[in-house]
Design an enzyme around this catalytic site. Structure first.
Site, PDB file in Angstrom:
ATOM      1  N   HIS A  63      72.335  24.290  49.312  1.00 19.97           N
ATOM      2  CA  HIS A  63      72.984  25.423  50.074  1.00 19.97           C
ATOM      3  C   HIS A  63      73.675  25.167  51.364  1.00 19.97           C
ATOM      4  O   HIS A  63      73.339  24.212  52.091  1.00 19.97           O
ATOM      5  CB  HIS A  63      71.696  26.450  50.352  1.00 19.97           C
ATOM      6  CG  HIS A  63      70.797  25.821  51.647  1.00 19.97           C
ATOM      7  ND1 HIS A  63      71.046  26.116  52.877  1.00 19.97           N
ATOM      8  CD2 HIS A  63      69.465  25.290  51.388  1.00 19.97           C
ATOM      9  CE1 HIS A  63      69.822  25.421  53.395  1.00 19.97           C
ATOM     10  NE2 HIS A  63      69.183  24.918  52.786  1.00 19.97           N
ATOM     11  N   ASP A 166      70.088  20.579  57.649  1.00 21.62           N
ATOM     12  CA  ASP A 166      69.518  21.286  56.651  1.00 21.62           C
ATOM     13  C   ASP A 166      70.504  22.640  56.271  1.00 21.62           C
ATOM     14  O   ASP A 166      70.465  23.556  57.166  1.00 21.62           O
ATOM     15  CB  ASP A 166      68.060  21.957  56.938  1.00 21.62           C
ATOM     16  CG  ASP A 166      67.640  22.875  55.959  1.00 21.62           C
ATOM     17  OD1 ASP A 166      68.102  23.026  54.754  1.00 21.62           O
ATOM     18  OD2 ASP A 166      66.686  23.741  56.205  1.00 21.62           O
ATOM     19  N   GLU A 196      70.316  30.559  51.302  1.00 16.01           N
ATOM     20  CA  GLU A 196      69.184  30.060  50.969  1.00 16.01           C
ATOM     21  C   GLU A 196      68.106  30.329  52.049  1.00 16.01           C
ATOM     22  O   GLU A 196      66.779  30.578  51.611  1.00 16.01           O
ATOM     23  CB  GLU A 196      69.459  28.635  50.721  1.00 16.01           C
ATOM     24  CG  GLU A 196      68.120  28.101  50.116  1.00 16.01           C
ATOM     25  CD  GLU A 196      67.060  27.280  51.172  1.00 16.01           C
ATOM     26  OE1 GLU A 196      66.228  26.953  50.832  1.00 16.01           O
ATOM     27  OE2 GLU A 196      67.211  27.424  52.217  1.00 16.01           O
TER      28      GLU A 196
END
Length: 328
Positions: A63, A166, A196
């Site tokens: 993502h 992330d 996400e």
């Protein structure tokens, strides 16, 4: 890999505002795959056809989005009141440097909390240096999203810290796999998904249209190797983590076996990951249409959802070699 990770973590890409990240990835992969398209959700879908017309369709998904703070109101003094977009931590956000898509910068601050109150998002505001509401609204608009400002730097020989690790580290991993992947029997579809952090929304629509036989999410996972933190039993520098389960999905056991075997063939370290919380795009892929064989390959990461998420380049390399061995 450091340069690619740095390049991708420096791009603005809030949840629901991932276009800049997709633009960069498209330039990196346009000559390495057979087709590239974007869907209505903004997913970037890159397909590399396999040599066998009856081969499987294998979907990878990393993502592009990054948690942030959406401007919900502007006070008369020029301070911005915000709401979370994704899993933002109040504790990790105090007096952090933030940046908007248009380049406006600010500091996110927690106001004094009354006795007995628990600090919450309603206590945070962003100071962008505006003297009043009118000046603030000349700089930003309601609905603009601020992110932790980019700051990618090395820690020692192998470790790298940055906001947006992330999941940009997995985006970098997926780009590198597709760049280096030779001919395969099966068709490989690399999806760079959107939204996400608010429910794996992009992966859900992408999996529906791609119709994979197998889906593998690429994401970070939490660590168990810092003081007083022992779960999950995953350590930085000990290799790629193959997920067994998290709160969103239970990985297909045969796929887990095959991924671990691929790591062994590639001669890299692997770890078995049991995460008692969290989730990845695998949770959405798994439930697409009549169901999909799904799992996750994770990059161990310290301080997830903070402004200094830390990974180990050796784990990224291990994940790359594992995936290439599996796909071949």
């Amino acid at each position: 890999m450091f340069e690619l990770i740095q390049q991708l973590t420096n791009v603005y890409g809030a949840t629901g505002r991932e276009t800049g990240v997709a633009d960069l990835i498209e330039t990196l992969l346009k000559d390495k795959v057979d087709s590239i398209r974007r869907d209505a959700m903004g997913n970037l879908i890159c397909e590399k056809k396999g040599s066998d017309p009856n081969g499987k369709r294998i979907m990878l998904s990393a993502h592009m989005d990054h948690i942030g703070f959406i401007v919900a109101a502007v006070e008369k003094e020029g301070f911005l009141r915000v709401a979370p977009v994704g899993g933002v931590s109040v504790d990790a956000s105090r007096t952090r440097h933030v940046r908007f898509a248009n380049g406006v910068q600010g500091v996110i601050v927690q106001q004094p909390v009354k006795e007995g109150e628990t600090p919450a998002m309603k206590h945070l505001f962003i100071d962008i240096g505006a003297a009043d509401e009118a000046e603030a609204l000349s700089m930003i608009q309601l609905g603009d999203i601020a992110l932790y400002a980019p700051d990618c730097f090395r820690l020692g020989q192998y470790r790298v810290a940055s906001p947006a690790m992330d999941d940009r580290v997995a985006c970098a991993l997926q780009v590198a796999v597709m760049q280096e992947l030779g001919e395969t029997r099966d068709t490989v579809i690399a999806v760079f998904s959107t939204q996400e952090e608010v429910g794996c929304r992009g992966a859900k629509t992408a999996a529906y249209s791609v119709e994979p036989d197998i889906g593998i999410a690429l994401d970070v996972t939490c660590n168990g190797d810092t003081p007083e933190t022992k779960l999950p039993a995953v350590k930085l520098g000990e290799g790629a983590a193959v997920k067994i389960m998290d709160r969103g999905s239970i990985s297909n056991p045969e796929l887990v076996r095959d991924l671990l075997a691929a790591g062994e063939r590639a001669g890299v370290k692997t770890q078995r990951e049991v995460l008692p919380f969290g989730g990845t795009d695998a949770s959405a892929i798994q439930l697409s249409r009549g169901g999909v064989i799904a799992g996750t390959v994770s990059i161990p990461c310290r301080y997830v959802h903070s402004a200094c998420e830390v990974i180990d380049l050796r784990d990224v390399q291990a994940a790359k070699e594992l995936l290439k061995a599996y796909l071949k």
